[in-house]
Design an enzyme around this catalytic site. Structure first.
Site, PDB file in Angstrom:
ATOM      1  N   LYS A   1       6.468  23.566 -12.622  1.00  0.00           N
ATOM      2  CA  LYS A   1       5.635  22.378 -12.388  1.00  0.00           C
ATOM      3  C   LYS A   1       5.149  22.377 -10.938  1.00  0.00           C
ATOM      4  CE  LYS A   1       4.377  17.843 -13.328  1.00  0.00           C
ATOM      5  NZ  LYS A   1       4.620  16.605 -14.039  1.00  0.00           N
TER       6      LYS A   1
ATOM      7  N   HIS B   1      -0.871  18.651 -25.708  1.00  0.00           N
ATOM      8  CA  HIS B   1      -0.836  17.203 -25.499  1.00  0.00           C
ATOM      9  C   HIS B   1      -1.997  16.450 -26.136  1.00  0.00           C
ATOM     10  CE1 HIS B   1       2.449  18.167 -22.914  1.00  0.00           C
ATOM     11  NE2 HIS B   1       2.582  16.931 -22.473  1.00  0.00           N
TER      12      HIS B   1
ATOM     13  N   HIS C   1      -1.064  13.405 -28.267  1.00  0.00           N
ATOM     14  CA  HIS C   1      -1.447  12.010 -28.028  1.00  0.00           C
ATOM     15  C   HIS C   1      -2.041  11.394 -29.295  1.00  0.00           C
ATOM     16  CE1 HIS C   1      -1.787  13.006 -23.474  1.00  0.00           C
ATOM     17  NE2 HIS C   1      -0.578  12.608 -23.793  1.00  0.00           N
TER      18      HIS C   1
ATOM     19  N   ARG D   1       0.812  -1.234   0.000  1.00  0.00           N
ATOM     20  CA  ARG D   1       0.000   0.000   0.000  1.00  0.00           C
ATOM     21  C   ARG D   1       0.840   1.278   0.000  1.00  0.00           C
ATOM     22  NH1 ARG D   1      -2.457  -3.023   3.990  1.00  0.00           N
ATOM     23  NH2 ARG D   1      -4.296  -4.153   3.276  1.00  0.00           N
TER      24      ARG D   1
ATOM     25  N   HIS E   1       7.618  11.716 -27.657  1.00  0.00           N
ATOM     26  CA  HIS E   1       6.511  12.443 -27.041  1.00  0.00           C
ATOM     27  C   HIS E   1       6.736  13.962 -27.150  1.00  0.00           C
ATOM     28  CE1 HIS E   1       3.356  13.486 -24.235  1.00  0.00           C
ATOM     29  NE2 HIS E   1       4.231  14.056 -23.425  1.00  0.00           N
TER      30      HIS E   1
ATOM     31  N   ARG F   1      -4.103  21.753 -13.050  1.00  0.00           N
ATOM     32  CA  ARG F   1      -3.043  20.878 -13.554  1.00  0.00           C
ATOM     33  C   ARG F   1      -3.283  20.488 -15.011  1.00  0.00           C
ATOM     34  NH1 ARG F   1       0.014  16.214 -10.006  1.00  0.00           N
ATOM     35  NH2 ARG F   1       1.385  15.470 -11.635  1.00  0.00           N
TER      36      ARG F   1
ATOM     37  N   ASN G   1      -1.407  20.095 -19.987  1.00  0.00           N
ATOM     38  CA  ASN G   1      -1.672  19.303 -21.190  1.00  0.00           C
ATOM     39  C   ASN G   1      -1.666  20.154 -22.456  1.00  0.00           C
ATOM     40  OD1 ASN G   1      -1.946  16.851 -19.834  1.00  0.00           O
ATOM     41  ND2 ASN G   1      -4.046  17.339 -19.253  1.00  0.00           N
TER      42      ASN G   1
ATOM     43  N   GLU H   1      -5.116  16.813 -10.190  1.00  0.00           N
ATOM     44  CA  GLU H   1      -5.599  17.159 -11.524  1.00  0.00           C
ATOM     45  C   GLU H   1      -7.113  17.315 -11.609  1.00  0.00           C
ATOM     46  OE1 GLU H   1      -3.488  15.314 -14.719  1.00  0.00           O
ATOM     47  OE2 GLU H   1      -4.921  16.008 -16.204  1.00  0.00           O
TER      48      GLU H   1
ATOM     49  N   GLU I   1       8.874  20.387 -23.356  1.00  0.00           N
ATOM     50  CA  GLU I   1       8.095  20.596 -22.125  1.00  0.00           C
ATOM     51  C   GLU I   1       8.513  21.906 -21.435  1.00  0.00           C
ATOM     52  OE1 GLU I   1       5.542  18.756 -21.445  1.00  0.00           O
ATOM     53  OE2 GLU I   1       5.903  16.865 -22.500  1.00  0.00           O
TER      54      GLU I   1
ATOM     55  N   LYS J   1       2.771  11.692 -10.122  1.00  0.00           N
ATOM     56  CA  LYS J   1       1.958  10.816 -10.966  1.00  0.00           C
ATOM     57  C   LYS J   1       2.791   9.607 -11.356  1.00  0.00           C
ATOM     58  CE  LYS J   1      -1.080  13.658 -13.840  1.00  0.00           C
ATOM     59  NZ  LYS J   1      -1.449  13.799 -15.258  1.00  0.00           N
TER      60      LYS J   1
HETATM   61  N1  LIG Z   1       4.585  10.896 -14.413  1.00  0.00           N
HETATM   62  C1  LIG Z   1       4.499  11.997 -15.110  1.00  0.00           C
HETATM   63  O1  LIG Z   1       4.040  13.035 -14.637  1.00  0.00           O
HETATM   64  C2  LIG Z   1       4.987  11.986 -16.532  1.00  0.00           C
HETATM   65  C3  LIG Z   1       5.108  13.199 -17.222  1.00  0.00           C
HETATM   66  C4  LIG Z   1       5.608  13.173 -18.516  1.00  0.00           C
HETATM   67  C5  LIG Z   1       5.965  11.957 -19.109  1.00  0.00           C
HETATM   68  N2  LIG Z   1       5.816  10.799 -18.411  1.00  0.00           N
HETATM   69  C6  LIG Z   1       6.195   9.508 -19.003  1.00  0.00           C
HETATM   70  O2  LIG Z   1       7.587   9.531 -19.258  1.00  0.00           O
HETATM   71  C7  LIG Z   1       7.879   8.640 -20.320  1.00  0.00           C
HETATM   72  C8  LIG Z   1       8.845   9.299 -21.275  1.00  0.00           C
HETATM   73  O3  LIG Z   1      10.003   9.649 -20.559  1.00  0.00           O
HETATM   74  P1  LIG Z   1      11.415   9.853 -21.269  1.00  0.00           P
HETATM   75  O4  LIG Z   1      11.267  10.740 -22.425  1.00  0.00           O
HETATM   76  O5  LIG Z   1      12.377  10.174 -20.207  1.00  0.00           O
HETATM   77  O6  LIG Z   1      11.671   8.411 -21.917  1.00  0.00           O
HETATM   78  P2  LIG Z   1      12.620   7.186 -21.540  1.00  0.00           P
HETATM   79  O7  LIG Z   1      12.608   6.924 -20.104  1.00  0.00           O
HETATM   80  O8  LIG Z   1      12.252   6.079 -22.462  1.00  0.00           O
HETATM   81  O9  LIG Z   1      14.063   7.722 -21.950  1.00  0.00           O
HETATM   82  C9  LIG Z   1      14.309   8.095 -23.300  1.00  0.00           C
HETATM   83  C10 LIG Z   1      15.553   7.396 -23.853  1.00  0.00           C
HETATM   84  O10 LIG Z   1      16.701   7.953 -23.217  1.00  0.00           O
HETATM   85  C11 LIG Z   1      17.558   6.909 -22.735  1.00  0.00           C
HETATM   86  N3  LIG Z   1      18.239   7.496 -21.567  1.00  0.00           N
HETATM   87  C12 LIG Z   1      17.674   7.911 -20.412  1.00  0.00           C
HETATM   88  N4  LIG Z   1      18.568   8.585 -19.680  1.00  0.00           N
HETATM   89  C13 LIG Z   1      19.730   8.569 -20.368  1.00  0.00           C
HETATM   90  C14 LIG Z   1      21.012   9.127 -20.152  1.00  0.00           C
HETATM   91  N5  LIG Z   1      21.267   9.914 -19.100  1.00  0.00           N
HETATM   92  N6  LIG Z   1      21.977   8.890 -21.061  1.00  0.00           N
HETATM   93  C15 LIG Z   1      21.707   8.146 -22.158  1.00  0.00           C
HETATM   94  N7  LIG Z   1      20.518   7.647 -22.458  1.00  0.00           N
HETATM   95  C16 LIG Z   1      19.536   7.865 -21.566  1.00  0.00           C
HETATM   96  C17 LIG Z   1      16.638   5.771 -22.475  1.00  0.00           C
HETATM   97  O11 LIG Z   1      17.319   4.534 -22.542  1.00  0.00           O
HETATM   98  C18 LIG Z   1      15.613   5.905 -23.594  1.00  0.00           C
HETATM   99  O12 LIG Z   1      16.094   5.286 -24.760  1.00  0.00           O
HETATM  100  C19 LIG Z   1       6.555   8.278 -20.954  1.00  0.00           C
HETATM  101  O13 LIG Z   1       6.221   6.950 -20.596  1.00  0.00           O
HETATM  102  C20 LIG Z   1       5.568   9.249 -20.342  1.00  0.00           C
HETATM  103  O14 LIG Z   1       4.276   8.696 -20.224  1.00  0.00           O
HETATM  104  C21 LIG Z   1       5.346  10.795 -17.138  1.00  0.00           C
END
Ligand SMILES: NC(=O)c1ccc[n+]([C@@H]2O[C@H](COP(=O)([O-])OP(=O)(O)OC[C@H]3O[C@@H](n4cnc5c(N)ncnc54)[C@H](O)[C@@H]3O)[C@@H](O)[C@H]2O)c1
Length: 360
Positions: free
Chosen positions: A230, A251, A255, A124, A268, A244, A248, A240, A188, A146
């Site tokens: 943020k 977005h 999406h 939990r 993204h 919040r 988006n 949200e 972003e 999130k």
């Molecule tokens: N929780 C939230 O509020 C929130 C907000 C925005 C996005 N997200 C989520 O985040 C995800 C996207 O995140 P992302 O863009 O970081 O993608 P990711 O985690 O897939 O990383 C992108 C790429 O960078 C590589 N990588 C990461 N750090 C590295 C580093 N320091 N050096 C070399 N390579 C590195 C990874 O292997 C990957 O290939 C999505 O799933 C999205 O839904 C969540």
């Protein structure tokens, strides 16, 4: 705008307390800054590509401070799965993890969301420290609590709000980040300027060259300002229910574009960049912002090497049809975040005929 000195700490309040966000160069290797947030038992969740760069550093930092294990999942969005979430729970059970176990998420948004949801659900809710290693995760995903994994029928369908214990942003990790992922994170940052901070927007316009060169000072300022942006939104609307949603901006278009291109063609952040231009063009067509605003945003987006136009393969009709499926829609109107000025956003229900104006 504040300039970098050593590391910076920003405290983010939430429903049950607050957590510190540390921002600085080389922080993984400086556990003295953050070790008080560890417990005796730690499970580090990372992914294979990040592990190849930073597993040795985190192991060195943790050795002597706690008992820890490291678990690595394959890199990529496919790891935000029920199967990987379940594998983390299996690992926690097999290490006999107690309620005071601490997870560490070392990686981008994928690892942060996956490990975050495991932490939210094990017993939990147990503690998690986020160590985001992509610009997107540093300025966005790691802040705000999130967490989510994907269901085959949709992204982020299974998740929870679960605030981290601490967030450690080591800007040195950005040195190894591939170019497209770095630029995707900048989208972003531009969003924060466009929806709420005209001074940030103007600063980004002036600093585009420094950002393209990943200049350390420019990055520190960018990340600090983004975390503050943020924070100010999530503090006022943690779950949200209202404000919040402004995050988006771009977005809903994004999406749809990502889904139509099977999440494989566009990052993204690239889809968000295109979506922000469309949303601003629509705001302009509706007379909410002066003519030229969309062009100004497009110029900044292009100056930091991001795409600004829809792929030719996607028709406006297909995009609008797909937007209808967005989970944030209510009462059959599509709720879009539009601009009421550059630096100010509003949520607006829009008919499909209205949305079509974005493409004219
Ligand atoms: N929780 C939230 O509020 C929130 C907000 C925005 C996005 N997200 C989520 O985040 C995800 C996207 O995140 P992302 O863009 O970081 O993608 P990711 O985690 O897939 O990383 C992108 C790429 O960078 C590589 N990588 C990461 N750090 C590295 C580093 N320091 N050096 C070399 N390579 C590195 C990874 O292997 C990957 O290939 C999505 O799933 C999205 O839904 C969540």
């Amino acid at each position: 705008m504040s300039q970098h000195t050593d590391h910076k700490r920003i405290d983010v309040p939430h429903g049950q307390g607050q957590y510190p966000v540390f921002i600085g160069q080389g922080l993984i290797a400086q556990p003295a800054v953050w070790a008080e947030h560890l417990s005796k038992q730690v499970l580090v969740i990372t992914e294979d590509d990040v592990a190849s760069h930073y597993q040795a550093s985190i192991e060195q930092a943790l050795s002597g401070l706690c008992a820890f294990e490291v678990m690595s999942v394959p890199a990529g969005e496919a790891s935000k799965s029920v199967a990987q979430w379940s594998a983390i729970l299996d690992r926690l059970v097999s290490m006999n993890a107690q309620r005071d176990v601490t997870l560490i998420a070392l990686g981008g948004g994928v690892v942060g969301d996956l490990a975050g949801f495991a932490a939210a659900s094990y017993m939990r809710g147990v503690s998690i420290i986020q160590i985001p290693t992509t610009l997107l995760a540093q300025v966005d995903a790691a802040i705000g609590g999130k967490t989510a994994i994907n269901h085959p029928m949709g992204k982020n369908l299974i998740g929870a709000f679960h605030a981290p214990k601490a967030v450690i942003i080591d800007t040195a990790t950005l040195a190894t980040l591939p170019d497209r992922d770095y630029r995707a994170g900048l989208a972003e940052v531009i969003k924060y300027g466009a929806i709420g901070d005209i001074a940030l927007f103007e600063w980004l316009e002036a600093q585009a060259d420094a950002l393209n060169q990943r200049d350390e000072m420019a990055l520190q300022t960018t990340i600090e300002t983004s975390v503050e942006a943020k924070k100010s939104v999530v503090v006022r609307d943690e779950k949200e229910s209202g404000e919040r949603a402004l995050l988006n901006f771009g977005h809903t278009f994004a999406h749809a574009l990502e889904a139509l291109t099977d999440y494989s063609t566009l990052r993204h952040g690239e889809a968000v960049a295109i979506g922000m231009v469309l949303a601003t063009r629509l705001s302009e067509r509706l007379g909410q912002v002066p003519n030229g605003t969309a062009e100004r945003l497009k110029t900044l987006i292009e100056n930091v090497g991001l795409p600004s136009e829809c792929p030719a393969s996607q028709s406006p009709e297909q995009i609008i049809e797909r937007m209808r499926l967005d989970k944030k829609n209510k009462d059959n109107t599509i709720r879009l975040v539009l601009l009421s000025a550059l630096g100010q956003a509003v949520v607006q229900p829009c008919s499909e005929e209205t949305i079509a104006l974005a493409f004219e």
